[in-house]
Design a protein around this motif. Structure first.
Motif, PDB file in Angstrom:
ATOM      1  N   ASN A  33     -22.112  28.160  97.399  1.00 51.08           N
ATOM      2  CA  ASN A  33     -22.615  27.748  96.081  1.00 51.08           C
ATOM      3  C   ASN A  33     -23.193  26.336  96.066  1.00 51.08           C
ATOM      4  N   LYS A  34     -22.972  25.565  97.140  1.00 45.64           N
ATOM      5  CA  LYS A  34     -23.466  24.189  97.145  1.00 45.64           C
ATOM      6  C   LYS A  34     -24.933  24.080  97.579  1.00 45.64           C
ATOM      7  N   ASN A  85     -16.432  22.986 102.486  1.00 44.34           N
ATOM      8  CA  ASN A  85     -17.662  23.776 102.601  1.00 44.34           C
ATOM      9  C   ASN A  85     -18.871  22.927 102.249  1.00 44.34           C
ATOM     10  N   GLY A 135     -13.588  24.238  91.895  1.00 46.56           N
ATOM     11  CA  GLY A 135     -13.025  23.097  92.618  1.00 46.56           C
ATOM     12  C   GLY A 135     -13.348  21.845  91.822  1.00 46.56           C
ATOM     13  N   SER A 136     -14.536  21.293  92.070  1.00 45.87           N
ATOM     14  CA  SER A 136     -14.984  20.145  91.277  1.00 45.87           C
ATOM     15  C   SER A 136     -15.425  20.574  89.880  1.00 45.87           C
ATOM     16  N   GLY A 137     -15.629  21.861  89.655  1.00 48.64           N
ATOM     17  CA  GLY A 137     -16.003  22.357  88.327  1.00 48.64           C
ATOM     18  C   GLY A 137     -17.490  22.228  88.012  1.00 48.64           C
ATOM     19  N   THR A 192     -20.136  23.856  89.321  1.00 51.47           N
ATOM     20  CA  THR A 192     -20.815  25.153  89.193  1.00 51.47           C
ATOM     21  C   THR A 192     -20.547  25.736  87.810  1.00 51.47           C
ATOM     22  N   TYR A 211     -10.870  29.648  98.077  1.00 50.17           N
ATOM     23  CA  TYR A 211     -11.597  29.669  96.796  1.00 50.17           C
ATOM     24  C   TYR A 211     -11.761  31.078  96.244  1.00 50.17           C
ATOM     25  N   SER A 222     -18.885  32.546  96.028  1.00 51.12           N
ATOM     26  CA  SER A 222     -19.423  31.204  96.244  1.00 51.12           C
ATOM     27  C   SER A 222     -19.382  30.762  97.701  1.00 51.12           C
TER      28      SER A 222
HETATM   29  C1  LIG Z   1     -16.463  28.410  98.688  1.00 53.25           C
HETATM   30  C2  LIG Z   1     -16.410  27.591  97.443  1.00 53.25           C
HETATM   31  N1  LIG Z   1     -16.291  28.203  96.279  1.00 53.25           N
HETATM   32  C3  LIG Z   1     -16.205  27.520  95.124  1.00 53.25           C
HETATM   33  C4  LIG Z   1     -16.239  26.143  95.102  1.00 53.25           C
HETATM   34  C5  LIG Z   1     -16.086  25.437  93.808  1.00 53.25           C
HETATM   35  O1  LIG Z   1     -17.286  24.973  93.298  1.00 53.25           O
HETATM   36  P1  LIG Z   1     -17.272  23.708  92.361  1.00 53.25           P
HETATM   37  O2  LIG Z   1     -16.849  22.547  93.217  1.00 53.25           O
HETATM   38  O3  LIG Z   1     -18.645  23.594  91.851  1.00 53.25           O
HETATM   39  O4  LIG Z   1     -16.261  23.967  91.290  1.00 53.25           O
HETATM   40  C6  LIG Z   1     -16.370  25.443  96.297  1.00 53.25           C
HETATM   41  C7  LIG Z   1     -16.378  23.978  96.297  1.00 53.25           C
HETATM   42  O5  LIG Z   1     -16.356  23.337  97.273  1.00 53.25           O
HETATM   43  C8  LIG Z   1     -16.456  26.191  97.494  1.00 53.25           C
HETATM   44  O6  LIG Z   1     -16.572  25.563  98.678  1.00 53.25           O
END
Ligand SMILES: Cc1ncc(COP(=O)(O)O)c(C=O)c1O
Length: 325
Positions: free
Chosen positions: A43-44, A72, A188-190, A192, A284, A311
């Protein structure tokens, strides 16, 4: 916004009928962001398109960031920086483990320079200071650094990519016949989640978003997501009003801890693998799938329609082989 193109096109939006039936859903689609292409995807990648676009526009030749040692994001940034012909320096939290497998192996393979920090909390101000010192070192060597702080200054830029991706999801929903009742994703960081919440509100999409936290308690994550929604709206010139109304965040899937596999997560991981040949990751997406399973009959009705954002994170599946065995 300046963008360094990395995605080959829209990512697939696939029906998962066997997994839907196993979960008691009438319909389930998986948005295959794990197939977003560059540097093993995830997703990054969308966010990195804008991050590298901004870095190049600023004349930078080296990107720097910090995260856990199996991040990731760091793996993806390292690979995408190589593709952009830029250097990449990473400050990794030692506590996540220093064994060179999974994402850490890939960061080295992609040519990133790695430094270690003893700080354990991503919000520890000591980390910012260490990263600033690394940026100074790049300058001293005659380079031009671009510091990426996902829980800080770069948050709105990274979330913008997901606000803009809402349009692609509308096209996915149209092709599938209708929008789902609920879209579940790992948080994770929220960023997305924040981007999607803003994008869905901007497009008037009546889809509930379920963010399954894998790291932070709701009490810390929800106000932060709300803040990022506001900052992202300001960056895009959009209206943030009502964007959080359809957002639910849960923190009941974190245990036994960040990046540590959970029994119900591993059950969900096995189920997705055996019903659809879909490989989730233990940190995740497995926990997010467990969160979706728990939402059936609640946030999404039994026999209802759901979507799941895959993601990425596949390299940690191999890094966590012992837990899986
Ligand atoms: C595989 C995976 N899914 C979801 C996320 C969460 O995304 P976000 O950090 O935008 O909440 C991450 C974050 O590093 C991730 O690596």
């Amino acid at each position: 916004m300046p963008r360094f193109p990395l995605l080959a096109g829209p990512t697939p939006y696939e029906a998962a009928p066997h997994l839907a039936a196993a979960l008691g859903l009438g319909r389930l689609h998986v948005k295959r962001e794990d197939l977003s292409g560059a540097a093993l995807g995830g997703n990054k990648i969308r966010s990195i398109e804008l991050i590298l676009g901004a870095a190049r526009a600023a004349g930078a030749d080296t990107v720097l960031t910090t995260a856990a040692s199996q991040s990731n994001f760091c793996r993806a940034l390292a690979g995408c920086a190589a593709r952009a012909g830029m250097g990449c320096r990473l400050l990794l939290r030692r506590a996540g483990g220093m064994e060179e497998t999974g994402n850490l192996l890939l960061m080295r393979l992609f040519g990133a320079e790695i430094a270690w920090t003893d700080a354990t909390d991503p919000w520890d101000p000591a980390i910012t200071a260490e990263l600033d010192a690394m940026a100074d070192a790049v300058r001293a060597e005659g380079g031009v650094p671009f510091v990426v702080q996902l829980p800080g200054e770069t948050a709105a830029l990274a979330a913008s990519a997901w606000a803009l991706a809402a349009e692609e999801l509308v096209e996915d929903f149209d092709r599938a016949g209708s929008a789902p009742d609920l879209l579940a994703l790992a948080c994770g960081s929220g960023l997305t989640l924040a981007g999607l919440a803003l994008g869905f509100a901007e497009l008037g999409l009546p889809v509930r978003l379920l963010g399954v936290s894998v790291q932070q308690p709701v009490s810390r994550l929800r106000p932060w997501v709300e803040e990022v929604v506001g900052r992202t709206a300001a960056l895009l010139g959009w209206d943030a009003a009502g964007a959080m109304d359809r957002v639910t965040i849960t923190d009941d899937r974190i245990a036994p801890g960040y990046a540590k596999p959970s029994p119900d997560g591993l059950d969900a991981l096995r189920l997705a693998a055996r019903t659809e040949g879909l490989a989730l990751d233990p940190s995740y997406t497995a926990k997010a799938m467990a969160g979706l399973a728990g939402a059936v009959g609640g946030l999404v009705p039994r026999r209802g329609a759901a979507a799941f954002l895959h993601s990425g994170g596949t390299p940690t599946l191999f890094q966590q082989a012992a837990a899986l065995r």
